[in-house]
Design an enzyme around this catalytic site. Structure first.
Site, mmCIF file in Angstrom:
data_model
loop_
_atom_site.group_PDB
_atom_site.id
_atom_site.type_symbol
_atom_site.label_atom_id
_atom_site.label_comp_id
_atom_site.label_asym_id
_atom_site.label_seq_id
_atom_site.Cartn_x
_atom_site.Cartn_y
_atom_site.Cartn_z
ATOM 1 N N ASN A 56 0.857 -1.182 0.000
ATOM 2 C CA ASN A 56 0.000 0.000 0.000
ATOM 3 C C ASN A 56 0.895 1.236 0.000
ATOM 4 O OD1 ASN A 56 -1.592 2.253 0.930
ATOM 5 N ND2 ASN A 56 -3.133 0.813 1.646
ATOM 6 N N ARG B 20 4.700 18.359 1.301
ATOM 7 C CA ARG B 20 5.638 19.383 0.859
ATOM 8 C C ARG B 20 5.175 20.061 -0.428
ATOM 9 N NH1 ARG B 20 11.210 20.353 2.013
ATOM 10 N NH2 ARG B 20 11.702 22.287 0.915
ATOM 11 N N HIS C 169 -5.541 3.502 -1.654
ATOM 12 C CA HIS C 169 -6.830 3.727 -0.989
ATOM 13 C C HIS C 169 -7.161 5.212 -1.054
ATOM 14 C CE1 HIS C 169 -9.583 2.541 2.622
ATOM 15 N NE2 HIS C 169 -10.087 3.584 1.964
ATOM 16 N N HIS D 190 -4.093 11.802 0.779
ATOM 17 C CA HIS D 190 -2.856 11.097 0.412
ATOM 18 C C HIS D 190 -2.932 10.728 -1.065
ATOM 19 C CE1 HIS D 190 -5.597 7.965 1.738
ATOM 20 N NE2 HIS D 190 -5.380 8.243 3.007
ATOM 21 N N GLU E 237 -8.666 0.194 -2.964
ATOM 22 C CA GLU E 237 -9.545 0.097 -1.805
ATOM 23 C C GLU E 237 -10.364 1.366 -1.653
ATOM 24 O OE1 GLU E 237 -6.580 -2.528 1.099
ATOM 25 O OE2 GLU E 237 -6.955 -0.411 1.546
ATOM 26 N N THR F 6 -8.045 6.436 9.391
ATOM 27 C CA THR F 6 -7.704 5.210 8.686
ATOM 28 C C THR F 6 -8.879 4.257 8.852
ATOM 29 O OG1 THR F 6 -6.034 3.450 8.438
ATOM 30 C CG2 THR F 6 -6.566 4.158 10.684
ATOM 31 N N HIS G 167 -4.050 -4.490 7.770
ATOM 32 C CA HIS G 167 -4.150 -3.432 8.778
ATOM 33 C C HIS G 167 -3.267 -3.772 9.976
ATOM 34 C CE1 HIS G 167 -6.217 0.393 9.682
ATOM 35 N NE2 HIS G 167 -5.798 0.117 10.895
ATOM 36 N N HIS H 133 1.522 1.134 6.109
ATOM 37 C CA HIS H 133 2.123 1.990 7.128
ATOM 38 C C HIS H 133 3.362 1.367 7.748
ATOM 39 C CE1 HIS H 133 2.154 5.149 10.213
ATOM 40 N NE2 HIS H 133 2.450 4.186 11.061
#
Length: 237
Positions: free
Chosen positions: A7, A18, A43, A50, A70, A100, A190, A214
């Site tokens: 992911n 930035r 996702h 993001h 997703e 999340t 997850h 993550h």
């Protein structure tokens, strides 16, 4: 062998913090595949904090492994997935303001909605997966929707395992066994990490795919992305 889908949302988070295009999510997707990942997961969320919807289109030509998108099947999301026709769509019941993903579908309460959505995706040849909690009734409910796979929501396992509670795997094992018996493929994701992925894999029969973002990106800050991808692959053998 269980496939590793990376992911890349966190790469987009860093880029967006930035402005500009560093790091470049398209190049990162190319690289993780070159390093051995068997899939790329994104996702996109409505606020595009993001991954942006445009990223989904930009990634389509370069993802030659499995492309997994997703999200909550709101109209904008559905239109995008139906147009792009990725390998897999994973349906997640995100609230708009969720930081999340934090719960699986109530597949019984939402059966009619999910049946309609899944039929639209399957008509386009897109493999479908439903994000679910480790609850046997929800697995049975998932089967009734016509989905191809489930994705087990593993946050509870990861938290309990970090506290030393290995029995936290038991409901996931039972759900995987039931899913296998019903002809449902089993994915998971997850909070899976290098610390818990091997134990999880060893106790989940028929685990087809894990989607990890993550933890994998955080671990790569110290160990390097190529090294970490291959560390996951070794643990998933």
């Amino acid at each position: 062998m269980t496939k590793l889908s990376v992911n890349i949302n966190k790469i987009a988070t860093l880029r967006n913090s930035r402005g500009g295009d560093i790091p470049n999510v398209v190049q990162f997707a190319k690289d993780v595949q070159r390093f051995g990942a068997e899939g790329v997961t994104i996702h996109p969320r409505p606020d595009e904090r993001h991954i942006r919807y445009q990223d989904a289109y930009d990634l389509k030509p370069v993802v030659y492994t499995e492309y997994n998108i997703e999200g909550n099947p709101i109209p904008k999301f559905m239109d995008m997935v139906l147009e792009l026709q990725p390998t897999q769509v994973t349906l997640v019941p995100d609230a708009v303001d969720a930081i999340t993903s934090n719960s699986g579908w109530d597949t019984i309460k939402n059966k009619d909605f999910l049946v309609d959505v899944i039929n639209q995706f399957k008509d386009k040849g897109i493999r479908t997966s439903i994000f679910v909690d480790p609850d046997l009734k929800q697995i049975e409910g998932a089967k009734a929707t016509g989905t191809d796979r489930i994705e087990l929501y593993t946050e509870a396992f990861a938290h309990q395992y970090s506290l030393g509670n290995q029995k936290a795997i038991e409901p996931y094992t039972k759900c995987a066994e039931l899913a296998n018996s019903l002809g449902l493929g089993v994915n998971a994701g997850h909070d899976l990490s290098l610390d818990n992925i091997q134990f999880f894999k060893q106790h989940i029969p028929g685990l087809l795919e894990v989607s990890i973002g993550h933890a994998l990106i955080a671990e790569s800050l110290y160990l390097g992305i190529e090294n970490v991808v291959n560390m996951y692959k070794n643990k998933l053998k």
